[in-house]
Design an enzyme around this catalytic site. Structure first.
Site, PDB file in Angstrom:
ATOM      1  N   ASP A 193     -35.936 -25.907 -27.270  1.00 59.03           N
ATOM      2  CA  ASP A 193     -36.675 -24.806 -26.651  1.00 59.03           C
ATOM      3  C   ASP A 193     -38.184 -24.982 -26.834  1.00 59.03           C
ATOM      4  O   ASP A 193     -38.630 -25.559 -27.826  1.00 59.03           O
ATOM      5  CB  ASP A 193     -36.212 -23.484 -27.291  1.00 59.03           C
ATOM      6  CG  ASP A 193     -36.585 -22.275 -26.456  1.00 59.03           C
ATOM      7  OD1 ASP A 193     -37.049 -22.446 -25.314  1.00 59.03           O
ATOM      8  OD2 ASP A 193     -36.406 -21.156 -26.952  1.00 59.03           O
ATOM      9  N   HIS A 215     -41.201 -30.269 -19.801  1.00 58.08           N
ATOM     10  CA  HIS A 215     -39.839 -30.819 -19.700  1.00 58.08           C
ATOM     11  C   HIS A 215     -39.885 -32.351 -19.755  1.00 58.08           C
ATOM     12  O   HIS A 215     -39.038 -32.990 -20.366  1.00 58.08           O
ATOM     13  CB  HIS A 215     -39.171 -30.360 -18.409  1.00 58.08           C
ATOM     14  CG  HIS A 215     -38.967 -28.871 -18.343  1.00 58.08           C
ATOM     15  ND1 HIS A 215     -38.464 -28.139 -19.389  1.00 58.08           N
ATOM     16  CD2 HIS A 215     -39.208 -27.976 -17.345  1.00 58.08           C
ATOM     17  CE1 HIS A 215     -38.388 -26.858 -19.039  1.00 58.08           C
ATOM     18  NE2 HIS A 215     -38.842 -26.734 -17.804  1.00 58.08           N
ATOM     19  N   LEU A 271     -22.924 -43.410 -31.551  1.00 57.56           N
ATOM     20  CA  LEU A 271     -23.240 -41.989 -31.326  1.00 57.56           C
ATOM     21  C   LEU A 271     -22.709 -41.485 -29.979  1.00 57.56           C
ATOM     22  O   LEU A 271     -22.857 -42.164 -28.959  1.00 57.56           O
ATOM     23  CB  LEU A 271     -24.768 -41.807 -31.347  1.00 57.56           C
ATOM     24  CG  LEU A 271     -25.264 -40.403 -31.005  1.00 57.56           C
ATOM     25  CD1 LEU A 271     -25.077 -39.459 -32.200  1.00 57.56           C
ATOM     26  CD2 LEU A 271     -26.733 -40.421 -30.589  1.00 57.56           C
TER      27      LEU A 271
HETATM   28  C1  FPP Z   1     -36.100 -24.772 -22.761  1.00 49.02           C
HETATM   29  O1  FPP Z   1     -37.494 -24.666 -22.819  1.00 49.02           O
HETATM   30  C2  FPP Z   1     -35.768 -26.065 -22.219  1.00 49.02           C
HETATM   31  C3  FPP Z   1     -35.013 -26.284 -21.122  1.00 49.02           C
HETATM   32  C4  FPP Z   1     -34.416 -25.218 -20.310  1.00 49.02           C
HETATM   33  C5  FPP Z   1     -34.782 -27.649 -20.632  1.00 49.02           C
HETATM   34  C6  FPP Z   1     -34.531 -28.626 -21.721  1.00 49.02           C
HETATM   35  C7  FPP Z   1     -34.609 -29.982 -21.174  1.00 49.02           C
HETATM   36  C8  FPP Z   1     -35.203 -31.013 -21.806  1.00 49.02           C
HETATM   37  C9  FPP Z   1     -35.782 -30.936 -23.150  1.00 49.02           C
HETATM   38  C10 FPP Z   1     -35.230 -32.318 -21.166  1.00 49.02           C
HETATM   39  C11 FPP Z   1     -33.816 -32.774 -21.008  1.00 49.02           C
HETATM   40  C12 FPP Z   1     -33.706 -34.180 -20.943  1.00 49.02           C
HETATM   41  C13 FPP Z   1     -32.672 -34.830 -20.419  1.00 49.02           C
HETATM   42  C14 FPP Z   1     -32.557 -36.221 -20.676  1.00 49.02           C
HETATM   43  C15 FPP Z   1     -31.662 -34.181 -19.561  1.00 49.02           C
HETATM   44  P1  FPP Z   1     -38.204 -23.576 -21.913  1.00 49.02           P
HETATM   45  O2  FPP Z   1     -38.547 -24.203 -20.627  1.00 49.02           O
HETATM   46  O3  FPP Z   1     -37.350 -22.359 -21.841  1.00 49.02           O
HETATM   47  O4  FPP Z   1     -39.501 -23.294 -22.766  1.00 49.02           O
HETATM   48  P2  FPP Z   1     -40.244 -21.911 -22.922  1.00 49.02           P
HETATM   49  O5  FPP Z   1     -39.304 -20.997 -23.650  1.00 49.02           O
HETATM   50  O6  FPP Z   1     -41.430 -22.270 -23.747  1.00 49.02           O
HETATM   51  O7  FPP Z   1     -40.594 -21.435 -21.549  1.00 49.02           O
END
Ligand code: FPP
Length: 254
Positions: free
Chosen positions: A34, A51, A145
């Site tokens: 997050d 992201h 893994l």
């Molecule tokens: C939450 O942060 C994150 C997500 C909804 C997406 C997570 C995805 C990645 C970390 C990349 C994934 C990688 C692969 C390889 C599939 P948020 O956007 O809700 O953050 P915020 O709470 O600060 O708005």
């Protein structure tokens, strides 16, 4: 100020006074990644930049998990609720698995990593499905893994889906209601055959489950950090493992 400044990673430097014992490594680590949006906002960048950076951190943590011989790493990459985000952000998130695999699959194969997913796979766009399916095929015999992406995943949906399937099986197979127990029920979940997570990590200071692995996390140790996911690092992962090893797990006993 250098134009490159926003792209610098502000990794937290942690001291080396904590150790990770080779014994008592959590078999299964689950992570709620997050804080990508806030990371980007702090830098005046679009959310998708967070992201993208988060995707590279995934690679780093896979490397660390492999090093410490974690058996399963389950990453919450896209929830069933995430479809509510703006279309452009959803489209970007749906392209990330392909980009990640395009960049890192050869290295993951070399590291003996097996790739799998949990969630409603059929609900993903075709290009996302194709990239992941290809990676699953290419890594299916690897026994290092297990890198398990939760994509289009929602835990309540998973449990409802399992209940419906159990109901059907009671009607149509030898399964009886008296036979049904926790072990059998677990086999109806996406995580069929996997041990439950021992450690749940959530970044960015939020302390909630957000519909993630509600059944499977019953006895997991929870570890929270204020660090935003794009700032997460091998060092911080190591600290989480170290802290996990200081916990006494009693499973309701004494
Ligand atoms: C939450 O942060 C994150 C997500 C909804 C997406 C997570 C995805 C990645 C970390 C990349 C994934 C990688 C692969 C390889 C599939 P948020 O956007 O809700 O953050 P915020 O709470 O600060 O708005």
């Amino acid at each position: 100020m250098s134009m490159k400044f926003p792209f610098f990673r502000t990794k937290k430097v942690t001291d080396d006074s904590f150790k990770v014992e080779e014994t008592n490594i959590p078999r299964h680590v689950a992570i709620i990644m997050d804080g990508n949006g806030r990371w980007a906002k702090k830098r005046g960048l679009p959310r998708i930049a967070g992201h993208k950076e988060g995707m590279n951190v995934v690679k780093e943590i896979v490397k660390a998990a492999t090093y410490y011989k974690v058996e399963i790493l389950t990453l919450y990459a896209f929830s069933t609720e995430n479809w509510k985000r703006p279309k452009s952000e959803v489209e970007f998130l749906m392209k990330l698995p392909k980009e990640f695999l395009h960049t890192y699959l050869p290295e993951l194969i070399e590291k003996n990593v097996r790739i799998d997913t949990i969630g409603e796979f059929d609900g993903l766009p075709i290009h996302t499905k194709e990239a992941i399916q290809n990676a699953k095929e290419q890594t299916k015999d690897n026994d290092g893994l297990l890198l398990n992406f939760a994509l289009n995943y929602g835990s309540r949906f998973e449990i409802m889906r399992a209940i419906k399937q159990v109901y059907t099986d009671i009607e149509e197979t030898e399964l009886t209601i008296d036979q049904l127990d926790e072990e059998i029920f677990s086999e109806y979940l996406y995580t069929q055959g996997l041990s439950d997570p021992d450690l749940l990590i959530r970044t960015s200071g939020e302390q909630r489950l957000s519909n993630f692995l509600l059944w499977q996390l019953a006895y997991a140790e929870f570890w929270f950090t204020d660090v935003l996911w794009p700032d997460f690092s091998e060092e911080i992962f190591k600290k989480a493992l170290h802290d996990y090893q200081q916990r006494k797990r009693r499973y309701g006993g004494i």
